[in-house]
Design an enzyme around this catalytic site. Structure first.
Site, short mmCIF file in Angstrom:
data_model
loop_
_atom_site.label_atom_id
_atom_site.label_comp_id
_atom_site.label_asym_id
_atom_site.label_seq_id
_atom_site.Cartn_x
_atom_site.Cartn_y
_atom_site.Cartn_z
N ASP A 191 115.53 -49.63 -7.98
CA ASP A 191 114.94 -50.00 -6.68
C ASP A 191 114.88 -48.83 -5.70
O ASP A 191 114.29 -48.97 -4.62
CB ASP A 191 115.78 -51.11 -6.00
CG ASP A 191 115.63 -52.45 -6.68
OD1 ASP A 191 114.76 -52.59 -7.57
OD2 ASP A 191 116.39 -53.38 -6.33
N LYS A 209 115.37 -54.96 1.69
CA LYS A 209 114.09 -55.40 1.10
C LYS A 209 114.21 -56.85 0.64
O LYS A 209 115.30 -57.37 0.40
CB LYS A 209 113.68 -54.52 -0.09
CG LYS A 209 114.63 -54.49 -1.31
CD LYS A 209 114.46 -55.61 -2.33
CE LYS A 209 115.41 -55.46 -3.51
NZ LYS A 209 115.73 -56.68 -4.20
#
Ligand code: C5P
Length: 308
Positions: free
Chosen positions: A137, A14
């Site tokens: 996350d 990401k």
């Protein structure tokens, strides 16, 4: 045990398309506002049936200490209706501790793989809770795609970004011990902001699916460069290579540039590989769609609706 074929799942990296820290919370975590986007750089996890819980990794560094895949596998086993196991082989390609979320993505992918291997469904709420316990996350990677993240990063609202968004990633070969916790500790009140630029970026993405590159601020920039002033040479090299808009992902040290087309991105990347050699890894990636369709994602504590 029935013979279930071995299979492999990709675990994407990401980027944070801006990251603002709103302040420190009573529980020791920081309240943040960010936009996550999954990109086309992947680890691969191979799943095979086993009565034990075994994790192998292609990276010897991950073999030496407990990693998030092992933790996720043990958590998954607790969530499963009967005692089951798995043998997981992790092929690592995402640079470690680089701000690219590789370990969190591997953990989320472990949950998805275990559900498939054991032909079970842990349930959305349970999965999300288990993911948030493993790391701030991890919940993002259950869906992937693009999302507005708040709270510790685990409160998510899906966004759409055009996959015609190209990035050149530059991951310096630099190790900061216990990087994430260390950089969160380095933050001071002067690094805090109100989340206005992330809110504007959310509106830009909702309007057009495109990124406003003038809004790519990151609260970790000051503490990171104070610890590692030599990083300036990497950013300078990116500017010299013609990188269009340069930003920092997570707590770094990976920087990325946003490019308008893949040819231009390749040119910038080739130039940087020549200049930086083994000082940094350089990759061209693009935004990728979510693994769960938009309409099937029930955002927990969705803070975006009529309240604002
Ligand atoms: O949640 P995760 O395990 O990734 O967090 C690692 C460390 O980073 C935490 O122990 C905490 O010190 C810090 N952190 C924080 N605020 C957040 C996320 C992480 O202070 N929103």
């Amino acid at each position: 045990m029935s013979a279930q074929a071995t299979f492999a799942l990709p675990a994407p990296a990401k980027l944070n398309l801006g990251l603002e820290i709103l302040g420190k919370r009573g529980d020791g975590y920081h309240e943040l506002s960010t936009i996550f986007v999954a990109v086309s750089l992947f680890d691969t996890l191979e799943f095979a049936p086993s009565t034990a819980t075994i994790v192998h990794s292609s990276n010897p560094e991950l073999e030496r200490k407990p990693n998030l895949v092992q933790k996720a596998l043990l958590t998954a086993r607790r969530l499963a209706p009967s005692k089951v196991g798995a043998r997981i082989t992790l092929h690592k390609r995402i640079p470690l501790a680089a701000g690219l979320g590789g370990a969190s993505s591997d953990a989320a992918t472990t949950f998805m793989g275990c559900q498939r291997l054991w032909n079970t469904d842990f349930g959305f709420e349970q999965l999300l809770k288990a993911a948030a316990e493993l790391g701030s996350d991890v919940p993002f990677f259950l869906r992937g795609g693009c999302a507005f993240g708040q709270g510790r990063g685990e409160l998510l609202k899906p966004l759409t970004i055009t996959t015609e968004t190209w990035f050149v990633l530059v991951s310096p070969n630099i190790v900061i011990q216990d990087k994430t916790a260390t950089l969160f500790r380095d933050l001071t009140a002067a690094d805090y902001s109100r989340g206005d630029r992330i809110s504007q970026q959310v509106r830009s993405l909702e309007r057009s699916g495109t990124l406003d590159t003038s809004l790519l601020v990151n609260a970790f920039t000051r503490p990171l460069f104070e610890r590692l002033p030599a990083l300036e040479t990497i950013v300078d090299a990116m500017k010299d290579a013609g990188a269009a808009h340069i930003a920092l992902t997570g707590a770094g040290p990976t920087h990325y540039s946003v490019e308008i087309d893949p040819e231009r991105a390749s040119r910038v990347a080739d130039h940087l590989r020549g200049v930086l050699g083994n000082r940094a890894r350089v990759e061209v990636v693009q935004a990728i769609p979510p693994r769960v369709p938009h309409e099937n994602w029930r955002a927990p504590n969705d803070t975006s609706s009529s309240k604002k």
